[in-house]
Design a protein around this motif. Structure first.
Motif, PDB file in Angstrom:
ATOM      1  N   ASN A 245       0.808  -1.277   0.009  1.00 23.66           N
ATOM      2  CA  ASN A 245       0.003   0.018   0.131  1.00 23.66           C
ATOM      3  C   ASN A 245       0.749   1.251  -0.036  1.00 23.66           C
ATOM      4  O   ASN A 245       0.238   2.277   0.079  1.00 23.66           O
ATOM      5  CB  ASN A 245      -1.079   0.004   1.207  1.00 23.66           C
ATOM      6  CG  ASN A 245      -0.200  -0.142   2.783  1.00 23.66           C
ATOM      7  OD1 ASN A 245       0.850   0.065   2.883  1.00 23.66           O
ATOM      8  ND2 ASN A 245      -1.140  -0.754   3.301  1.00 23.66           N
ATOM      9  N   LYS A 246       2.106   0.942  -0.033  1.00 22.92           N
ATOM     10  CA  LYS A 246       2.936   2.253   0.157  1.00 22.92           C
ATOM     11  C   LYS A 246       3.801   2.365  -1.495  1.00 22.92           C
ATOM     12  O   LYS A 246       4.501   3.223  -1.292  1.00 22.92           O
ATOM     13  CB  LYS A 246       4.079   2.291   1.040  1.00 22.92           C
ATOM     14  CG  LYS A 246       3.459   2.198   2.328  1.00 22.92           C
ATOM     15  CD  LYS A 246       4.548   2.290   3.655  1.00 22.92           C
ATOM     16  CE  LYS A 246       3.903   2.276   5.084  1.00 22.92           C
ATOM     17  NZ  LYS A 246       3.389   1.240   5.324  1.00 22.92           N
ATOM     18  N   PHE A 247       3.607   1.562  -2.242  1.00 25.28           N
ATOM     19  CA  PHE A 247       4.447   1.491  -3.442  1.00 25.28           C
ATOM     20  C   PHE A 247       4.146   2.792  -4.434  1.00 25.28           C
ATOM     21  O   PHE A 247       5.076   3.305  -4.783  1.00 25.28           O
ATOM     22  CB  PHE A 247       3.988   0.391  -4.442  1.00 25.28           C
ATOM     23  CG  PHE A 247       4.427  -0.956  -3.790  1.00 25.28           C
ATOM     24  CD1 PHE A 247       5.204  -1.210  -2.846  1.00 25.28           C
ATOM     25  CD2 PHE A 247       3.778  -2.187  -4.384  1.00 25.28           C
ATOM     26  CE1 PHE A 247       5.486  -2.518  -2.373  1.00 25.28           C
ATOM     27  CE2 PHE A 247       4.402  -3.346  -4.242  1.00 25.28           C
ATOM     28  CZ  PHE A 247       5.063  -3.735  -3.008  1.00 25.28           C
ATOM     29  N   ALA A 248       2.711   3.064  -4.537  1.00 24.11           N
ATOM     30  CA  ALA A 248       2.409   4.319  -5.123  1.00 24.11           C
ATOM     31  C   ALA A 248       2.987   5.624  -4.492  1.00 24.11           C
ATOM     32  O   ALA A 248       3.480   6.471  -5.346  1.00 24.11           O
ATOM     33  CB  ALA A 248       0.918   4.364  -5.285  1.00 24.11           C
ATOM     34  N   HIS A 249       2.911   5.585  -3.215  1.00 23.43           N
ATOM     35  CA  HIS A 249       3.643   6.566  -2.516  1.00 23.43           C
ATOM     36  C   HIS A 249       5.154   6.735  -2.890  1.00 23.43           C
ATOM     37  O   HIS A 249       5.632   8.012  -3.333  1.00 23.43           O
ATOM     38  CB  HIS A 249       3.254   6.660  -1.179  1.00 23.43           C
ATOM     39  CG  HIS A 249       3.582   7.887  -0.348  1.00 23.43           C
ATOM     40  ND1 HIS A 249       3.271   8.176   1.090  1.00 23.43           N
ATOM     41  CD2 HIS A 249       4.118   9.125  -0.759  1.00 23.43           C
ATOM     42  CE1 HIS A 249       3.391   9.351   1.201  1.00 23.43           C
ATOM     43  NE2 HIS A 249       3.800   9.938   0.244  1.00 23.43           N
TER      44      HIS A 249
END
Length: 379
Positions: free
Chosen positions: A87-91
């Motif tokens: 859930n942090k990849f896009a950030h």
């Protein structure tokens, strides 16, 4: 402004001690031939970070909010040193699009597969460090684990392969905080170094570039005898130090650069209590010294100049009230300081205490406040 002009509780930072602490570690690592990638999770402040290195120098973060903040202030070479979640990849991608040179870490096949797929789909080249467990303290793979090569197999062998690629290894000797002697820290530092170097060599033998060998904790950074094979050292609390570091003799009490200013607001004389307006909302609930040779309660009590008052500690902490008492528990031995007296409390854990406050009130060895340096919290 003077300390007496501040509304309490307030977070006080002694700039002269900060600079001295930074110079001590920088000089030591220069002698060992390795670079410093400071961990900015403790300070969470561009003003403090500039004392360590100008914008553009490498840093370590523990949240992507930190990465965002420091990128906005000019730091681009950023290692996010907590196992990456999908859930942090896009950030991470957004940060890279804004100019950050991000590096992430992981320690399992599932995370590696997910990250590799994301990077391939987004045409993203991202260096990855595989986390190594050198001491059984937390996460990571032991240096000899067969799974090390299984994780690596999900990633590219070198930067030119594109996508998520194996940039090396990272380890953190968190168990050094539990050492009971300098000799034990020295041994832990060598265990940390040897484990990381072994894991990196296994990767290289299998055809991975693995140029980075990243180690670090404030205790091992100060007591490592050699760092052969290591490329960088991460440390964070060394800038401020705290009572836990003092308890394992990494620093003296006079080296602790951060304290909480509070005011005496009352007494319970029959109990030997002094009541202040500095409770756990100002100090944190951290009781890290409770496992050490000397239990410092919730903090050591100092006068307004930062000089410890003998055997006076924060014995109890409610949300907004601190209860000071003589460490013996004998009510007769507690000095009943007058209402209105300003005191400074040295913290058990600088990271946790600083996190309770929005800014540092900066002094330079005295009581004059020369600046206010903002800091941030959260994720």
């Amino acid at each position: 402004m003077h300390l007496h002009d501040l509304e309490t509780p307030a977070l006080i930072l002694d700039r002269t001690k900060v600079d001295r602490n930074i110079a001590r570690l920088r000089d030591r690592l220069a002698g060992l031939g390795v670079s410093l990638r400071p961990h900015v999770k403790t300070n969470k402040s561009a003003d403090v970070a500039r004392r360590i290195g100008e914008p553009g120098t490498p840093i370590t973060v523990s949240t992507l909010k930190e990465a965002e903040y420091f990128l906005q202030h000019g730091w681009t070479d950023i290692l996010y040193a907590v196992g990456i979640a999908a859930n942090k990849f896009a950030h991470v991608q957004r940060l890279m699009q804004q100019g950050a040179q991000m590096t992430v870490i992981l320690d399992n096949v599932a995370s590696a597969q997910a990250l590799a797929a994301f990077c391939k789909d987004q045409n993203l080249t991202l260096p990855v460090l595989i986390e190594i467990d050198c001491d059984g303290h937390r996460s990571g793979l032991v240096p000899t684990a067969p799974e090390l090569l299984d994780v690596a197999a999900q990633l590219g062998r070198a930067k030119q392969d594109g996508g998520a690629w194996v940039a090396g290894v990272l380890t953190h000797a968190g168990a050094s905080y539990d050492c009971d002697s300098t000799q034990a820290i020295v041994a832990m530092a060598e265990q940390e170094r040897a484990g990381a170097v072994l894991a990196a060599q296994r990767l290289r033998d299998a055809g991975y570039a693995a140029p980075v060998v990243s180690v670090g904790s404030s205790p091992t950074a100060h007591f490592a005898k050699a760092l052969d094979g290591v490329t960088e050292v991460r440390a964070g609390v060394f800038v401020f130090f705290d009572l836990v570091m003092n308890g394992i003799e990494v620093c003296t009490m006079d080296d602790i650069a951060v304290s909480v200013l509070c005011t005496v607001i009352g007494h319970q004389k029959e109990k030997g209590w002094i009541i202040t307006d500095g409770g756990w909302m100002a100090l944190s609930r951290d009781r890290g010294t409770s496992r050490q040779k000397t239990d410092q309660g919730y903090g050591v009590v100092c006068d307004v100049d930062g000089q410890p008052l003998q055997d006076l500690i924060v014995a109890q902490a409610n949300q907004e009230h601190g209860v000071l008492a003589h460490r013996s528990g004998d009510p007769a031995r507690t000095p009943m300081l007058p209402v209105g007296t300003l005191l400074r409390i040295l913290p058990n854990h600088a990271c946790a205490t600083a996190a309770q406050h929005p800014a540092y009130q900066v002094v330079a060895g005295g009581q004059e406040v020369e600046a206010t340096w903002p800091r941030f919290s959260g994720w």
